[in-house]
Design an enzyme around this catalytic site. Structure first.
Site, PDB file in Angstrom:
ATOM      1  N   TYR A  28      69.689 -23.889  69.803  1.00  0.00           N
ATOM      2  CA  TYR A  28      70.881 -23.147  69.404  1.00  0.00           C
ATOM      3  C   TYR A  28      70.509 -21.676  69.291  1.00  0.00           C
ATOM      4  O   TYR A  28      69.326 -21.326  69.308  1.00  0.00           O
ATOM      5  CB  TYR A  28      71.408 -23.654  68.062  1.00  0.00           C
ATOM      6  CG  TYR A  28      70.355 -23.609  66.990  1.00  0.00           C
ATOM      7  CD1 TYR A  28      70.164 -22.474  66.225  1.00  0.00           C
ATOM      8  CD2 TYR A  28      69.512 -24.708  66.766  1.00  0.00           C
ATOM      9  CE1 TYR A  28      69.172 -22.411  65.272  1.00  0.00           C
ATOM     10  CE2 TYR A  28      68.510 -24.654  65.819  1.00  0.00           C
ATOM     11  CZ  TYR A  28      68.355 -23.502  65.070  1.00  0.00           C
ATOM     12  OH  TYR A  28      67.357 -23.439  64.132  1.00  0.00           O
ATOM     13  N   SER A 266      71.644 -20.081  56.990  1.00  0.00           N
ATOM     14  CA  SER A 266      70.834 -21.177  57.512  1.00  0.00           C
ATOM     15  C   SER A 266      71.665 -22.164  58.318  1.00  0.00           C
ATOM     16  O   SER A 266      72.817 -22.442  57.987  1.00  0.00           O
ATOM     17  CB  SER A 266      70.145 -21.870  56.334  1.00  0.00           C
ATOM     18  OG  SER A 266      70.182 -23.263  56.485  1.00  0.00           O
ATOM     19  N   LYS A 267      71.053 -22.660  59.347  1.00  0.00           N
ATOM     20  CA  LYS A 267      71.738 -23.555  60.268  1.00  0.00           C
ATOM     21  C   LYS A 267      72.271 -24.789  59.543  1.00  0.00           C
ATOM     22  O   LYS A 267      73.307 -25.327  59.891  1.00  0.00           O
ATOM     23  CB  LYS A 267      70.767 -23.977  61.364  1.00  0.00           C
ATOM     24  CG  LYS A 267      71.347 -24.996  62.315  1.00  0.00           C
ATOM     25  CD  LYS A 267      70.609 -25.011  63.618  1.00  0.00           C
ATOM     26  CE  LYS A 267      70.842 -26.291  64.395  1.00  0.00           C
ATOM     27  NZ  LYS A 267      72.186 -26.796  64.378  1.00  0.00           N
ATOM     28  N   ARG A 268      71.553 -25.188  58.510  1.00  0.00           N
ATOM     29  CA  ARG A 268      71.952 -26.397  57.780  1.00  0.00           C
ATOM     30  C   ARG A 268      73.364 -26.287  57.198  1.00  0.00           C
ATOM     31  O   ARG A 268      74.062 -27.258  57.049  1.00  0.00           O
ATOM     32  CB  ARG A 268      70.943 -26.694  56.663  1.00  0.00           C
ATOM     33  CG  ARG A 268      70.178 -27.987  56.923  1.00  0.00           C
ATOM     34  CD  ARG A 268      68.997 -28.099  56.009  1.00  0.00           C
ATOM     35  NE  ARG A 268      67.983 -27.117  56.354  1.00  0.00           N
ATOM     36  CZ  ARG A 268      67.263 -26.449  55.463  1.00  0.00           C
ATOM     37  NH1 ARG A 268      67.447 -26.636  54.181  1.00  0.00           N
ATOM     38  NH2 ARG A 268      66.354 -25.584  55.859  1.00  0.00           N
ATOM     39  N   GLY A 270      75.839 -25.050  58.588  1.00  0.00           N
ATOM     40  CA  GLY A 270      76.863 -25.193  59.633  1.00  0.00           C
ATOM     41  C   GLY A 270      77.580 -23.898  59.968  1.00  0.00           C
ATOM     42  O   GLY A 270      78.616 -23.914  60.618  1.00  0.00           O
TER      43      GLY A 270
END
Ligand code: GLU
Length: 498
Positions: A28, A266-268, A270
């Site tokens: 990503y 952070s990607k977590r 979303g």
């Protein structure tokens, strides 16, 4: 804001500006990476330089299949066109690090000869032991230099015997190392705080710490632009450049993007990657524009920039070294402004997938919906929820008929809705014009305020407080039969409440 840059845009910089975006294929594109790519691109463009793409895939554990394609696709989509890269070639390839393995080995050996690195044969067990010991003393692990002074004969003998090895950087035990960053200034560290880190791993692949220096030098990268997470390692890179006898590039380390103070995006959560936003229906132009302002300012209040305009306006003097805060509301606002600027036809094209998702019937006047919805849409993925009333009859409270500003009550809503039903049911031609005419005539005849009729009609037709378009538009989008049934249901609801 940072003042007093030398080089780059100041004109002192004589050689060609060559910048690179060097993502790792993790599947990503983080918003921070996109910003790095954008600034890196803009610095090259602004200086008539070259913008390179290099894929940093030496950490095989992090490698995610298909992610190189994501990188190509995203850069292309947002318009960051590279001049050299794995897909288009160039004079300094290969541009994928895993294809450069022999180069790293060659340069690691050279560095050993020059005294800037050494072979290390320490086993995993030995290193684990050191790590444990450091942990038990609450110290950070650092290699103890066990193999630092092996004789050349011993090294040769062990290499001949096929012992696994790594090549480590030989950091001086004493003295200090300084490096200069265009934003953060000159930073000096004690060499004793730097570790003899691994440069070439047992599998022959380099660590980032080695590959970035070799590649940036061989690809003639200057300035080096990257995230500030690499700031603390920069002294080690300078020691490598010095050991090779190479010219040290100018550095521009970019401050992080935070979700809120103290918390990185952070990607977590979303909401940290380009894809997260693009898939939600943020326009790529709005994302790029917003990202450009995360840590850069044009020096005045201007906020809207196309990529072309950024290419002209961008100046590293406008970069900020304090962390940028990602303000989702600001991005939403900016996105809505970009949507407003679209023509109805352009918006329609973008909205079609969302109409499909909303399961709007094919024979509904979708173009009319686009013209009604466009200027009320902040993010495209809200479209299905905005239009839910067109497919389903919604449950709603009779209290929606009471609206202070429209001066509607349950009683007058009942009266006026009933009158509206009487005139509308006579209509042969179910068009907005005809509906509007019929309701306007009724309003004149009754001698009441428009809203006294329009409000209850719209509530009964939609079951919603807020709709794109008013009573006439909402009725016009529905089939006559459906519209009349809804009005009748509204009337019954009112009757029951009286
Ligand atoms: N490959 C690194 C990353 O994706 C970037 C390093 C660099 O820009 O030098 O984090």
């Amino acid at each position: 804001m940072v003042k007093g840059f030398h080089g780059i845009q100041g004109g002192l910089f004589m050689s060609e500006i060559r910048t690179r975006f060097a993502p790792s294929p993790t599947g990503y594109l983080h918003i921070g990476n996109l910003r790095t790519a954008l600034y890196t691109y803009l610095i090259a463009k602004k200086n008539n330089g070259k913008f390179l793409l290099r894929i940093e895939d030496t950490d095989q554990d992090r490698f995610v299949d298909g992610s190189i394609e994501v990188i190509y696709k995203t850069l292309k989509l947002v318009g960051l066109k590279h001049d050299e890269g794995p897909d288009i070639g160039g004079s300094y390839g290969p541009y994928v690090q895993s294809e450069r393995k022999p180069i790293y080995l060659e340069y690691a050996r050279k560095l050993v000869e020059k005294g800037g690195a050494y072979y290390c044969f320490c086993t995993k067990e030995r290193l684990d032991g050191l790590r444990k010991e450091a942990d038990s003393k609450n110290e950070t692990f650092g290699y103890d230099g066990h193999c630092r002074d092996l004789t050349k004969e011993e090294v040769d003998r062990r290499l001949q015997a096929g012992e696994p090895y790594v090549i480590r950087q030989k950091v001086p035990y004493t003295g200090t190392t300084s490096f200069h960053d265009e934003l953060f200034g000159t930073i000096t560290v004690e060499n004793s705080t730097l570790d003899d880190g691994v440069l070439l791993k047992t599998d022959g692949l380099p660590t980032y710490n080695f590959a970035n220096v070799v590649d940036d030098h061989l690809m003639k990268i200057n300035p080096v632009v990257r995230g500030s997470e690499y700031l603390s390692s920069a002294p080690k890179y300078n020691l490598l450049y010095e050991a090779f006898g190479w010219e040290i590039p100018q550095y521009i380390h970019l401050s992080p993007i935070m979700k809120e103070p103290g918390k990185k995006l952070s990607k977590r959560d979303g909401d940290a990657t380009f894809e997260d936003f693009y898939n939600k229906g943020y326009l790529k132009e709005a994302i790029v524009n917003y990202v450009a302002l995360l840590g850069w300012s044009p020096g005045d209040d201007r906020e809207f920039f196309t990529l072309d305009e950024l290419e002209k306006a961008f100046d590293i003097k406008g970069l900020s070294k304090s962390p940028a805060i990602f303000d989702n509301n600001k991005l939403r606002w900016m996105n809505s402004e970009y949507i407003k600027k679209l023509s109805v036809e352009e918006f329609h094209k973008l909205a079609l997938p969302y109409y499909k998702e909303a399961e709007l019937p094919e024979d509904m006047n979708l173009m009319r919906i686009s013209s009604l919805v466009k200027n009320r849409t902040e993010v495209l993925n809200e479209i299905p929820a905005t239009l839910d009333f067109l497919i389903n009859r919604l449950e709603y409270s009779v209290d929606l008929f009471i609206h202070k500003k429209s001066k509607t009550t349950l009683e007058n809503s009942y009266e006026n809705l009933s009158n509206a039903i009487d005139v509308l049911k006579e209509l042969k031609d179910w068009t907005e014009e005809a509906i509007h005419q019929a309701l306007s005539d009724l309003i004149s005849e009754l001698g009441v305020k428009n809203s006294l009729v329009f409000w209850p009609v719209r509530i009964a037709a939609s079951g919603k407080l807020v709709t794109p378009g008013g009573a006439v538009e909402v009725l016009g989008l529905l089939k006559k039969e459906e519209a009349m049934e809804r009005l009748q249901i509204g009337l019954e609801k009112l009757r029951a409440a009286l």
